[in-house]
Write an enzyme that holds these catalytic residues in place. Sequence first.
Site, PDB file in Angstrom:
ATOM      1  N   HIS A  47       0.825  -1.213   0.000  1.00  7.89           N
ATOM      2  CA  HIS A  47       0.000   0.000   0.000  1.00  7.89           C
ATOM      3  C   HIS A  47       0.859   1.264   0.000  1.00  7.89           C
ATOM      4  CE1 HIS A  47      -3.514  -2.468   0.563  1.00  7.89           C
ATOM      5  NE2 HIS A  47      -2.901  -3.085   1.553  1.00  7.89           N
ATOM      6  N   ASP A  56      -4.658   4.637   1.565  1.00  9.48           N
ATOM      7  CA  ASP A  56      -4.281   4.847   2.960  1.00  9.48           C
ATOM      8  C   ASP A  56      -5.196   4.059   3.886  1.00  9.48           C
ATOM      9  OD1 ASP A  56      -2.248   6.539   2.186  1.00  9.48           O
ATOM     10  OD2 ASP A  56      -3.234   8.378   2.846  1.00  9.48           O
TER      11      ASP A  56
END
Length: 78
Positions: A47, A56
């Site tokens: 991520h 996020d």
Amino acid sequence: SLWEFGQMILKETGKLPFPYYGAYGCYCGWGGRRGPKDATDRCCYVHDCKQICECDKAAAVCFRERKYMAYLRVLCKK
């Protein structure tokens, strides 16, 4: 923003973002390099999206779902 990402991490994990994840493993925080060292470090690797809201959020959820092992960056080899 970085602050909002920190708030997501705090909400999902109950942990303060910088002391717990700012220098975790070899990939979390600034200047991540090499491959991830464990499942939590892999959250940062997968991520690594530079403050895109949905990404996020996915990272914060990933942290919540992985066991925190305190793998500090100082243990990474160059």
